[in-house]
Design an enzyme around this catalytic site. Structure first.
Site, PDB file in Angstrom:
ATOM      1  N   ILE A  17     -28.201  84.394 -25.225  1.00  0.00           N
ATOM      2  CA  ILE A  17     -27.817  83.139 -25.802  1.00  0.00           C
ATOM      3  C   ILE A  17     -28.288  82.757 -27.113  1.00  0.00           C
ATOM      4  O   ILE A  17     -27.201  82.186 -27.828  1.00  0.00           O
ATOM      5  CB  ILE A  17     -28.266  82.064 -24.733  1.00  0.00           C
ATOM      6  CG1 ILE A  17     -27.788  81.959 -23.455  1.00  0.00           C
ATOM      7  CG2 ILE A  17     -28.166  80.343 -25.444  1.00  0.00           C
ATOM      8  CD1 ILE A  17     -28.372  81.218 -22.318  1.00  0.00           C
ATOM      9  N   ASN A  32     -34.785  78.268 -28.057  1.00  0.00           N
ATOM     10  CA  ASN A  32     -34.152  79.136 -26.849  1.00  0.00           C
ATOM     11  C   ASN A  32     -35.170  80.165 -26.505  1.00  0.00           C
ATOM     12  O   ASN A  32     -34.746  80.876 -25.542  1.00  0.00           O
ATOM     13  CB  ASN A  32     -32.856  79.907 -27.563  1.00  0.00           C
ATOM     14  CG  ASN A  32     -32.287  80.824 -26.516  1.00  0.00           C
ATOM     15  OD1 ASN A  32     -31.696  80.359 -25.237  1.00  0.00           O
ATOM     16  ND2 ASN A  32     -32.222  82.177 -26.878  1.00  0.00           N
ATOM     17  N   TYR A  77     -41.983  81.355 -14.167  1.00  0.00           N
ATOM     18  CA  TYR A  77     -40.668  80.891 -14.679  1.00  0.00           C
ATOM     19  C   TYR A  77     -40.343  79.633 -14.540  1.00  0.00           C
ATOM     20  O   TYR A  77     -40.135  78.732 -15.415  1.00  0.00           O
ATOM     21  CB  TYR A  77     -39.594  81.961 -14.573  1.00  0.00           C
ATOM     22  CG  TYR A  77     -38.270  81.459 -15.298  1.00  0.00           C
ATOM     23  CD1 TYR A  77     -38.119  81.894 -16.633  1.00  0.00           C
ATOM     24  CD2 TYR A  77     -37.296  80.927 -14.589  1.00  0.00           C
ATOM     25  CE1 TYR A  77     -37.005  81.461 -17.364  1.00  0.00           C
ATOM     26  CE2 TYR A  77     -36.088  80.514 -15.409  1.00  0.00           C
ATOM     27  CZ  TYR A  77     -35.733  80.768 -16.734  1.00  0.00           C
ATOM     28  OH  TYR A  77     -35.021  80.523 -17.336  1.00  0.00           O
ATOM     29  N   LYS A 130     -40.975  76.497 -17.133  1.00  0.00           N
ATOM     30  CA  LYS A 130     -39.726  75.830 -17.720  1.00  0.00           C
ATOM     31  C   LYS A 130     -39.563  74.353 -17.267  1.00  0.00           C
ATOM     32  O   LYS A 130     -39.446  73.505 -18.302  1.00  0.00           O
ATOM     33  CB  LYS A 130     -38.456  76.619 -17.364  1.00  0.00           C
ATOM     34  CG  LYS A 130     -38.420  78.044 -17.910  1.00  0.00           C
ATOM     35  CD  LYS A 130     -38.133  77.867 -19.335  1.00  0.00           C
ATOM     36  CE  LYS A 130     -36.678  77.663 -19.669  1.00  0.00           C
ATOM     37  NZ  LYS A 130     -36.509  77.897 -21.132  1.00  0.00           N
ATOM     38  N   VAL A 139     -25.997  82.425 -16.961  1.00  0.00           N
ATOM     39  CA  VAL A 139     -25.398  83.174 -18.174  1.00  0.00           C
ATOM     40  C   VAL A 139     -25.664  84.632 -18.094  1.00  0.00           C
ATOM     41  O   VAL A 139     -26.764  84.853 -17.837  1.00  0.00           O
ATOM     42  CB  VAL A 139     -25.775  82.539 -19.586  1.00  0.00           C
ATOM     43  CG1 VAL A 139     -25.096  83.353 -20.595  1.00  0.00           C
ATOM     44  CG2 VAL A 139     -25.637  81.201 -19.536  1.00  0.00           C
ATOM     45  N   THR A 154     -26.439  87.526 -19.623  1.00  0.00           N
ATOM     46  CA  THR A 154     -26.915  88.259 -20.898  1.00  0.00           C
ATOM     47  C   THR A 154     -27.383  89.297 -21.111  1.00  0.00           C
ATOM     48  O   THR A 154     -27.892  89.960 -21.941  1.00  0.00           O
ATOM     49  CB  THR A 154     -28.069  87.216 -21.528  1.00  0.00           C
ATOM     50  OG1 THR A 154     -29.319  87.418 -20.782  1.00  0.00           O
ATOM     51  CG2 THR A 154     -27.846  85.759 -21.442  1.00  0.00           C
TER      52      THR A 154
END
Length: 268
Positions: A13, A86, A166, A170, A199, A201
């Protein structure tokens, strides 16, 4: 020239933000990475671009961010219009671990602390380091890339018992961003968190992509659909294009919101 700093720009991203923003002739883009020499996808994408500057910094090392801010300031005359944070800990193995995937509690503690320093404290370090430059510019936009995995409602609906460090760290980053929104609202800032969607990636993992992790992403998408959560895997191009439309149109009432990249406040 509108200036953008992308923290965490070596791949995925963040790299796509650099690509799309660099395509705007009135933009100056600062791609901030841990190791410029190893950011091969970024180097390849920007080698002939005059409006992209690659800076090195580590979000767990505040002094390195201060140095990057100083180098950015030297180029822009002391201003930064938009900070896009990001950076996150995204290695597949630690990201996917649940509470029972550690041999003992000491290892769990140590791994969670690493994630907290990157995912949560990293946001604070990044905003703090660039805040003087943001204050000096008229735009005053801060965007922190978040995740649906930080939202308890989504976690329940999706049945995600793993991804523990995670998700928890976050979520802490989401609160930190909201705190900054409240802190800076009287100065005319617009500070938001944004979910980029699911997404894929994996094309910029390593030199040639990571088919195994891509299969995992597609599997997650299919499982979410079975649970009634319409969350198809998007390309970085699709997600970032939608995100930039939102960023371009941010207004003062948006300050403090957790936004979906498709528009409006995030709802699971």
């Amino acid at each position: 020239m509108t200036s953008y700093a992308i923290v965490g720009a070596s791949r995925g991203i963040g790299l796509e933000y650099v690509r799309q923003l660099a395509g705007r002739p009135d933009s100056t883009v600062f791609a901030i990475v841990r190791n410029a020499a190893k950011a091969t996808h970024l180097q390849a994408a920007t080698k002939d671009l005059k409006n992209v500057h690659i800076l090195e910094a580590e979000v767990t090392d505040y002094s390195s961010l201060e140095k990057a801010a100083k180098r950015l300031s030297d180029v822009t005359g002391g201003k930064l219009d938009c900070l896009i944070h990001n950076a996150a800990r995204m290695e597949p193995v630690p990201v996917m671990k649940g509470f029972d995937d550690y041999p003992n509690m000491d290892e769990l503690d140590a791994d969670f602390i690493v994630s907290y320093k990157i995912n949560a404290l990293g946001v604070i370090h990044s905003i703090s380091a660039f805040l003087p430059l943001l204050r000096a510019a008229p735009t005053k936009k801060i965007v922190v890339i978040s995740t649906a995995g930080a939202d308890p409602t989504f976690v329940r609906k999706a049945g995600i018992a793993n991804m523990s460090a995670y998700g928890m760290t976050k979520a802490a980053a989401l609160i930190a961003t909201t705190k900054y929104a409240v802190k800076l609202q009287d100065e005319g800032f617009i500070v938001v968190s944004m979910s980029p969607g699911l997404v894929d990636t994996t094309g910029t993992i390593g030199e040639k992509g990571d088919p195994e992790t891509r299969a995992l992403v597609i599997g997650v998408s299919e499982d979410l659909k079975k649970r009634g959560l319409a969350m198809g895997a998007e390309s970085p191009e699709e997600s970032v294009s939608a995100q930039l439309k939102l960023i371009d149109g941010l207004k003062s009432p948006d300050n403090g919101l957790f936004l979906a990249h498709t528009g409006g406040e995030y709802r699971a």
